[in-house]
Design an enzyme around this catalytic site. Structure first.
Site, PDB file in Angstrom:
ATOM      1  N   TYR A  15       0.841  -1.207   0.000  1.00 42.24           N
ATOM      2  CA  TYR A  15       0.000   0.000   0.000  1.00 42.24           C
ATOM      3  C   TYR A  15       0.873   1.252   0.000  1.00 42.24           C
ATOM      4  O   TYR A  15       0.689   2.163  -0.814  1.00 42.24           O
ATOM      5  CB  TYR A  15      -0.908  -0.027   1.232  1.00 42.24           C
ATOM      6  CG  TYR A  15      -1.879   1.121   1.300  1.00 42.24           C
ATOM      7  CD1 TYR A  15      -3.093   1.071   0.617  1.00 42.24           C
ATOM      8  CD2 TYR A  15      -1.601   2.264   2.051  1.00 42.24           C
ATOM      9  CE1 TYR A  15      -3.988   2.125   0.679  1.00 42.24           C
ATOM     10  CE2 TYR A  15      -2.488   3.316   2.119  1.00 42.24           C
ATOM     11  CZ  TYR A  15      -3.685   3.241   1.442  1.00 42.24           C
ATOM     12  OH  TYR A  15      -4.576   4.292   1.499  1.00 42.24           O
ATOM     13  N   LYS A  47       1.206   4.057  -3.009  1.00 42.97           N
ATOM     14  CA  LYS A  47       0.828   5.463  -2.844  1.00 42.97           C
ATOM     15  C   LYS A  47       2.002   6.400  -3.139  1.00 42.97           C
ATOM     16  O   LYS A  47       1.815   7.495  -3.669  1.00 42.97           O
ATOM     17  CB  LYS A  47       0.273   5.691  -1.435  1.00 42.97           C
ATOM     18  CG  LYS A  47      -1.052   4.970  -1.192  1.00 42.97           C
ATOM     19  CD  LYS A  47      -2.128   5.450  -2.162  1.00 42.97           C
ATOM     20  CE  LYS A  47      -3.491   4.892  -1.830  1.00 42.97           C
ATOM     21  NZ  LYS A  47      -4.540   5.372  -2.752  1.00 42.97           N
TER      22      LYS A  47
HETATM   23  N1  NAD Z   1      -9.709   5.851   4.500  1.00 43.63           N
HETATM   24  C1  NAD Z   1      -8.491   6.333   4.696  1.00 43.63           C
HETATM   25  O1  NAD Z   1      -8.059   6.556   5.835  1.00 43.63           O
HETATM   26  C2  NAD Z   1      -7.603   6.615   3.536  1.00 43.63           C
HETATM   27  C3  NAD Z   1      -6.403   7.266   3.776  1.00 43.63           C
HETATM   28  C4  NAD Z   1      -5.562   7.554   2.713  1.00 43.63           C
HETATM   29  C5  NAD Z   1      -5.933   7.196   1.440  1.00 43.63           C
HETATM   30  N2  NAD Z   1      -7.107   6.555   1.229  1.00 43.63           N
HETATM   31  C6  NAD Z   1      -7.443   6.206  -0.147  1.00 43.63           C
HETATM   32  O2  NAD Z   1      -8.706   6.697  -0.487  1.00 43.63           O
HETATM   33  C7  NAD Z   1      -9.253   5.887  -1.535  1.00 43.63           C
HETATM   34  C8  NAD Z   1     -10.658   5.470  -1.137  1.00 43.63           C
HETATM   35  O3  NAD Z   1     -10.592   4.570  -0.056  1.00 43.63           O
HETATM   36  P1  NAD Z   1     -11.673   4.490   1.112  1.00 43.63           P
HETATM   37  O4  NAD Z   1     -10.931   4.685   2.372  1.00 43.63           O
HETATM   38  O5  NAD Z   1     -12.859   5.322   0.810  1.00 43.63           O
HETATM   39  O6  NAD Z   1     -12.011   2.940   1.052  1.00 43.63           O
HETATM   40  P2  NAD Z   1     -13.323   2.149   0.631  1.00 43.63           P
HETATM   41  O7  NAD Z   1     -12.962   0.723   0.788  1.00 43.63           O
HETATM   42  O8  NAD Z   1     -14.495   2.661   1.370  1.00 43.63           O
HETATM   43  O9  NAD Z   1     -13.486   2.537  -0.900  1.00 43.63           O
HETATM   44  C9  NAD Z   1     -12.712   1.972  -1.926  1.00 43.63           C
HETATM   45  C10 NAD Z   1     -13.632   1.725  -3.097  1.00 43.63           C
HETATM   46  O10 NAD Z   1     -12.847   1.278  -4.195  1.00 43.63           O
HETATM   47  C11 NAD Z   1     -13.605   0.308  -4.863  1.00 43.63           C
HETATM   48  N3  NAD Z   1     -12.750  -0.542  -5.686  1.00 43.63           N
HETATM   49  C12 NAD Z   1     -11.760  -1.384  -5.262  1.00 43.63           C
HETATM   50  N4  NAD Z   1     -11.225  -2.016  -6.312  1.00 43.63           N
HETATM   51  C13 NAD Z   1     -11.876  -1.539  -7.420  1.00 43.63           C
HETATM   52  C14 NAD Z   1     -11.764  -1.831  -8.795  1.00 43.63           C
HETATM   53  N5  NAD Z   1     -10.878  -2.707  -9.284  1.00 43.63           N
HETATM   54  N6  NAD Z   1     -12.597  -1.183  -9.641  1.00 43.63           N
HETATM   55  C15 NAD Z   1     -13.499  -0.298  -9.186  1.00 43.63           C
HETATM   56  N7  NAD Z   1     -13.647   0.004  -7.893  1.00 43.63           N
HETATM   57  C16 NAD Z   1     -12.836  -0.624  -7.018  1.00 43.63           C
HETATM   58  C17 NAD Z   1     -14.284  -0.485  -3.755  1.00 43.63           C
HETATM   59  O11 NAD Z   1     -15.389  -1.222  -4.249  1.00 43.63           O
HETATM   60  C18 NAD Z   1     -14.681   0.646  -2.828  1.00 43.63           C
HETATM   61  O12 NAD Z   1     -15.970   1.133  -3.161  1.00 43.63           O
HETATM   62  C19 NAD Z   1      -8.285   4.728  -1.707  1.00 43.63           C
HETATM   63  O13 NAD Z   1      -7.395   5.024  -2.760  1.00 43.63           O
HETATM   64  C20 NAD Z   1      -7.523   4.727  -0.400  1.00 43.63           C
HETATM   65  O14 NAD Z   1      -6.253   4.152  -0.526  1.00 43.63           O
HETATM   66  C21 NAD Z   1      -7.949   6.254   2.238  1.00 43.63           C
END
Ligand code: NAD
Length: 261
Positions: free
Chosen positions: A164, A168
């Protein structure tokens, strides 16, 4: 004083945004925020129910949204998403690459399959979105704006999330490089790096000890709420406020990356 100052600065009226991963916690919140700022939003992902739910929230608020399916890791699927968006709405002005997965394990226990899945979803999918939508935006009048999603782990690697963190860091590097490449085509590309926001992909990662460690290392001593990303996204995406911002990396993390001891 004109009352439409903020709307002229940050408003997205008349524009179409695609949020890949709008089915997730952060993507859904961003999709709603863009719709509240006036954009027509395509909520894209591979979770029909969550996509419909997000669209319903937007429609209830008086906005415009439609769910379209996509597997963000498959070139043909992302191309179909672009085609379906253009067929439905005639234009696409903004893209958020917000699909993501996570995996936490000791370094010697990471399988090839896990490493590849995390890189495919976080990095390769971001590249496909940038390339496929960026190519279209590069030749359309008005250009476009792309927002990628990084993480605090792009800057400071986080224990147990090796693939991960690597993915990133690569997303941030890719963002800068694509921003440099597409600037001449009037396409801006930026990356938003969230701190910690409880969501689906990190549910298993956030153990009790880890939560304690995160909060102790976050000057604001709390998790983020997804709506706290919306203002930063509007700044980076909007044509007026963000007009001279490209290749930028914006951390929304309660001070996590500012903290040493
Ligand atoms: N939540 C956090 O603390 C956090 C922090 C830093 C970065 N992020 C990033 O934010 C983004 C969103 O994550 P989140 O936290 O909302 O998680 P989440 O799991 O709620 O959302 C991720 C979404 O991506 C979709 N997804 C996964 N693989 C896919 C694919 N192959 N095709 C289409 N859709 C796909 C999933 O179905 C899900 O709806 C991610 O890139 C994550 O790495 C999140």
């Amino acid at each position: 004083m004109p009352h439409d100052f903020l709307d002229n600065m940050f408003g997205l009226g008349g524009q179409v945004a695609v949020v890949i991963g709008g089915t997730g916690v952060l993507g859904g919140s961003l999709a709603v925020g863009l719709a509240q700022a006036g954009a027509t939003v395509v909520v894209a992902g591979r979770d029909f129910d969550r996509g419909q739910e997000c669209c319903r929230v937007i429609l209830d608020l008086g906005g415009k949204a439609e769910y379209l399916p996509v597997d963000a890791t498959e070139r043909a699927s992302v191309e179909s998403l672009l085609g379906a968006t253009l067929a439905e709405f005639g234009q696409v002005d903004m893209l958020i690459n917000c699909a993501g997965v996570n995996s936490a394990e000791p370094y010697f226990e990471i399988s090839d399959e896990t490493f590849e899945r995390v890189l495919a979803t976080n990095l390769v999918a971001t590249h496909l979105g940038c390339q496929i939508f960026g190519r279209h935006m590069s030749v359309q009048a008005g250009g476009g704006s792309i927002l990628n999603i990084g993480s605090v782990s792009a800057d400071v690697p986080l224990s147990r999330v090796f693939a991960y963190s690597a993915s990133k860091a690569a997303v941030v590097n890719l963002t800068r490089n694509v921003a440099r490449e597409l600037a001449k085509n009037n396409v801006r590309v930026n990356v938003l790096c969230p701190g910690f926001f409880p969501a689906e992909q990190n549910r298993k990662v956030l153990t009790v000890e880890r939560v304690e460690a995160i909060l102790a290392h976050t000057p604001q001593a709390r998790f983020g709420d997804p709506h706290e990303l919306v203002g930063a996204a509007l700044l980076l995406l909007s044509r007026a406020a963000g007009s001279f911002i490209t290749g930028a990396e914006l951390y929304v993390d309660g001070g996590f990356t500012a903290m040493s001891i």
